[in-house]
Design a protein around this motif. Sequence first.
Motif, PDB file in Angstrom:
ATOM      1  N   MET A  55       0.588  -1.890   0.224  1.00 56.06           N
ATOM      2  CA  MET A  55       0.226   0.243  -0.283  1.00 56.06           C
ATOM      3  C   MET A  55       0.830   1.173   0.086  1.00 56.06           C
ATOM      4  O   MET A  55       0.633   2.164   0.438  1.00 56.06           O
ATOM      5  N   SER A  56       1.919   0.701  -0.081  1.00 58.61           N
ATOM      6  CA  SER A  56       3.365   2.183  -0.604  1.00 58.61           C
ATOM      7  C   SER A  56       2.416   2.867  -1.140  1.00 58.61           C
ATOM      8  O   SER A  56       2.508   4.709  -1.334  1.00 58.61           O
ATOM      9  N   HIS A  57       1.793   2.931  -2.319  1.00 57.23           N
ATOM     10  CA  HIS A  57       1.127   3.757  -3.294  1.00 57.23           C
ATOM     11  C   HIS A  57      -0.553   5.093  -2.088  1.00 57.23           C
ATOM     12  O   HIS A  57      -0.465   6.087  -3.159  1.00 57.23           O
ATOM     13  N   HIS A  58      -0.332   4.165  -1.681  1.00 56.98           N
ATOM     14  CA  HIS A  58      -1.551   4.996  -0.761  1.00 56.98           C
ATOM     15  C   HIS A  58      -1.069   5.977   0.623  1.00 56.98           C
ATOM     16  O   HIS A  58      -1.116   6.905   0.756  1.00 56.98           O
ATOM     17  N   TYR A  59       0.105   4.600   1.807  1.00 59.63           N
ATOM     18  CA  TYR A  59       0.392   5.029   3.048  1.00 59.63           C
ATOM     19  C   TYR A  59       1.388   5.784   2.480  1.00 59.63           C
ATOM     20  O   TYR A  59       2.220   5.094   1.740  1.00 59.63           O
ATOM     21  N   THR A  60       2.054   6.847   3.365  1.00 58.08           N
ATOM     22  CA  THR A  60       3.246   6.958   3.920  1.00 58.08           C
ATOM     23  C   THR A  60       3.919   5.508   4.050  1.00 58.08           C
ATOM     24  O   THR A  60       3.261   5.297   4.973  1.00 58.08           O
ATOM     25  N   SER A  61       5.185   6.444   3.819  1.00 55.68           N
ATOM     26  CA  SER A  61       6.019   5.193   3.965  1.00 55.68           C
ATOM     27  C   SER A  61       6.387   5.413   5.678  1.00 55.68           C
ATOM     28  O   SER A  61       6.688   3.848   6.680  1.00 55.68           O
ATOM     29  N   ASN A  62       6.332   6.331   6.473  1.00 56.30           N
ATOM     30  CA  ASN A  62       6.083   6.754   8.095  1.00 56.30           C
ATOM     31  C   ASN A  62       5.310   5.747   8.479  1.00 56.30           C
ATOM     32  O   ASN A  62       5.224   4.840   9.852  1.00 56.30           O
TER      33      ASN A  62
ATOM     34  N   LYS B  96     -12.882   4.671  14.064  1.00 53.42           N
ATOM     35  CA  LYS B  96     -12.932   4.492  12.892  1.00 53.42           C
ATOM     36  C   LYS B  96     -12.208   4.575  11.507  1.00 53.42           C
ATOM     37  O   LYS B  96     -11.453   5.090  11.572  1.00 53.42           O
ATOM     38  N   SER B  97     -13.466   4.887  11.041  1.00 56.00           N
ATOM     39  CA  SER B  97     -12.537   3.825   9.252  1.00 56.00           C
ATOM     40  C   SER B  97     -12.659   6.221   8.482  1.00 56.00           C
ATOM     41  O   SER B  97     -13.078   6.534   8.820  1.00 56.00           O
ATOM     42  N   GLN B  98     -11.216   6.031   7.872  1.00 54.46           N
ATOM     43  CA  GLN B  98     -10.426   7.152   7.555  1.00 54.46           C
ATOM     44  C   GLN B  98      -9.779   6.831   6.370  1.00 54.46           C
ATOM     45  O   GLN B  98      -8.781   6.699   5.894  1.00 54.46           O
ATOM     46  N   PRO B  99     -10.641   6.192   5.395  1.00 53.36           N
ATOM     47  CA  PRO B  99      -9.693   5.835   4.453  1.00 53.36           C
ATOM     48  C   PRO B  99      -8.820   6.406   3.111  1.00 53.36           C
ATOM     49  O   PRO B  99      -7.818   6.737   2.906  1.00 53.36           O
ATOM     50  N   GLU B 100      -9.338   8.033   3.245  1.00 55.51           N
ATOM     51  CA  GLU B 100      -8.694   8.757   3.096  1.00 55.51           C
ATOM     52  C   GLU B 100      -7.020   9.023   3.389  1.00 55.51           C
ATOM     53  O   GLU B 100      -5.778  10.157   3.250  1.00 55.51           O
ATOM     54  N   ARG B 101      -7.050   8.424   4.417  1.00 54.64           N
ATOM     55  CA  ARG B 101      -5.948   9.601   5.975  1.00 54.64           C
ATOM     56  C   ARG B 101      -4.289   8.784   4.957  1.00 54.64           C
ATOM     57  O   ARG B 101      -4.470   7.471   4.881  1.00 54.64           O
ATOM     58  N   LYS B 102      -3.779   9.075   4.957  1.00 59.55           N
ATOM     59  CA  LYS B 102      -2.382   8.655   4.672  1.00 59.55           C
ATOM     60  C   LYS B 102      -1.295   8.040   5.684  1.00 59.55           C
ATOM     61  O   LYS B 102      -0.411   7.668   5.044  1.00 59.55           O
ATOM     62  N   ASN B 103      -1.598   9.093   6.693  1.00 57.14           N
ATOM     63  CA  ASN B 103      -0.576   9.620   7.295  1.00 57.14           C
ATOM     64  C   ASN B 103      -0.216   7.827   8.736  1.00 57.14           C
ATOM     65  O   ASN B 103       0.565   7.906   9.591  1.00 57.14           O
ATOM     66  N   ARG B 104      -1.431   7.489   8.513  1.00 57.63           N
ATOM     67  CA  ARG B 104      -1.452   6.569   9.705  1.00 57.63           C
ATOM     68  C   ARG B 104      -2.480   5.225   8.783  1.00 57.63           C
ATOM     69  O   ARG B 104      -3.180   5.450   8.353  1.00 57.63           O
TER      70      ARG B 104
ATOM     71  N   LYS C 297      -5.208   3.155   9.909  1.00 66.66           N
ATOM     72  CA  LYS C 297      -6.221   2.863  11.335  1.00 66.66           C
ATOM     73  C   LYS C 297      -6.685   1.428  10.764  1.00 66.66           C
ATOM     74  O   LYS C 297      -6.920   0.552  10.100  1.00 66.66           O
ATOM     75  N   ILE C 298      -7.365   0.508  11.957  1.00 70.87           N
ATOM     76  CA  ILE C 298      -7.831  -1.274  12.281  1.00 70.87           C
ATOM     77  C   ILE C 298      -9.625  -1.535  11.539  1.00 70.87           C
ATOM     78  O   ILE C 298      -8.993  -1.763  10.563  1.00 70.87           O
ATOM     79  N   PRO C 299      -9.923   0.196  11.432  1.00 67.82           N
ATOM     80  CA  PRO C 299     -10.880  -0.876  10.202  1.00 67.82           C
ATOM     81  C   PRO C 299     -10.742  -0.528   8.599  1.00 67.82           C
ATOM     82  O   PRO C 299     -10.926  -1.654   7.959  1.00 67.82           O
ATOM     83  N   GLU C 300      -9.291   0.086   7.972  1.00 67.16           N
ATOM     84  CA  GLU C 300      -8.729   0.162   7.428  1.00 67.16           C
ATOM     85  C   GLU C 300      -8.396  -1.247   6.332  1.00 67.16           C
ATOM     86  O   GLU C 300      -8.901  -1.833   4.826  1.00 67.16           O
ATOM     87  N   VAL C 301      -7.642  -1.178   7.385  1.00 67.04           N
ATOM     88  CA  VAL C 301      -7.255  -3.513   7.390  1.00 67.04           C
ATOM     89  C   VAL C 301      -8.562  -4.230   7.332  1.00 67.04           C
ATOM     90  O   VAL C 301      -8.630  -5.173   6.288  1.00 67.04           O
ATOM     91  N   CYS C 302      -8.997  -4.243   8.395  1.00 66.83           N
ATOM     92  CA  CYS C 302     -10.427  -5.522   8.426  1.00 66.83           C
ATOM     93  C   CYS C 302     -11.406  -4.850   6.848  1.00 66.83           C
ATOM     94  O   CYS C 302     -12.098  -6.005   6.560  1.00 66.83           O
ATOM     95  N   ASN C 303     -11.181  -3.974   6.626  1.00 69.85           N
ATOM     96  CA  ASN C 303     -12.143  -3.695   5.345  1.00 69.85           C
ATOM     97  C   ASN C 303     -11.714  -4.518   4.518  1.00 69.85           C
ATOM     98  O   ASN C 303     -12.381  -5.174   3.900  1.00 69.85           O
ATOM     99  N   HIS C 304     -10.904  -4.095   3.965  1.00 68.61           N
ATOM    100  CA  HIS C 304      -9.912  -4.871   3.078  1.00 68.61           C
ATOM    101  C   HIS C 304     -10.098  -6.334   2.892  1.00 68.61           C
ATOM    102  O   HIS C 304      -9.686  -7.271   2.239  1.00 68.61           O
ATOM    103  N   PHE C 305      -9.472  -7.163   4.327  1.00 65.81           N
ATOM    104  CA  PHE C 305     -10.127  -8.007   4.567  1.00 65.81           C
ATOM    105  C   PHE C 305     -10.684  -8.929   5.456  1.00 65.81           C
ATOM    106  O   PHE C 305     -11.423 -10.573   5.884  1.00 65.81           O
TER     107      PHE C 305
END
Length: 167
Positions: free
Chosen positions: A93-100, A131-139, A141-149
Amino acid sequence: MNKYILDSNFFIQAHRSIYPLDVVQSFWLKIKSLSQAGIITSIDKVKKEIFDNSSHEDELKLWCDSNLSNEFFINTDTVLENYISIVNWTNSMSHHYTSNAIKEFLETDLADPWLIAFAMSNNWTIVTYEKSQPERKNRIKIPEVCNHFNIRYINTIQMFRELKESF
């Protein structure tokens, strides 16, 4: 019956702001009861986060020590395969999230990916205040991973409603 696995923030936020131990004792009695019934549990990494973020005499740490059995915080060694799937997805997911953000999410002692791996391995529901924040790039969150899986997650109040429990 659904089983629920609790995120670190379930305990920490409840204790610090929503259900303080000295004010809303009925909440904590209900948590103890649900844990004894095997309906709720958590993982070793959550225990580490609670205990590492606590002072020696922290009320939450003392409460956990005296009210939750040794088996409550389950060892995560058995979910390594699903943890690796989460690591692989996160790294992709490096195209979406920052490396940090990726680095922080995959820190060895961070409970979140292990919590998700446990829920995935056992088909349990995660209870978290995140809470889900799919647009967030700097962190991440549990909901985004849960949504994917396709892992179910809910908040504390939703859990109590599902269980038809009050405190």
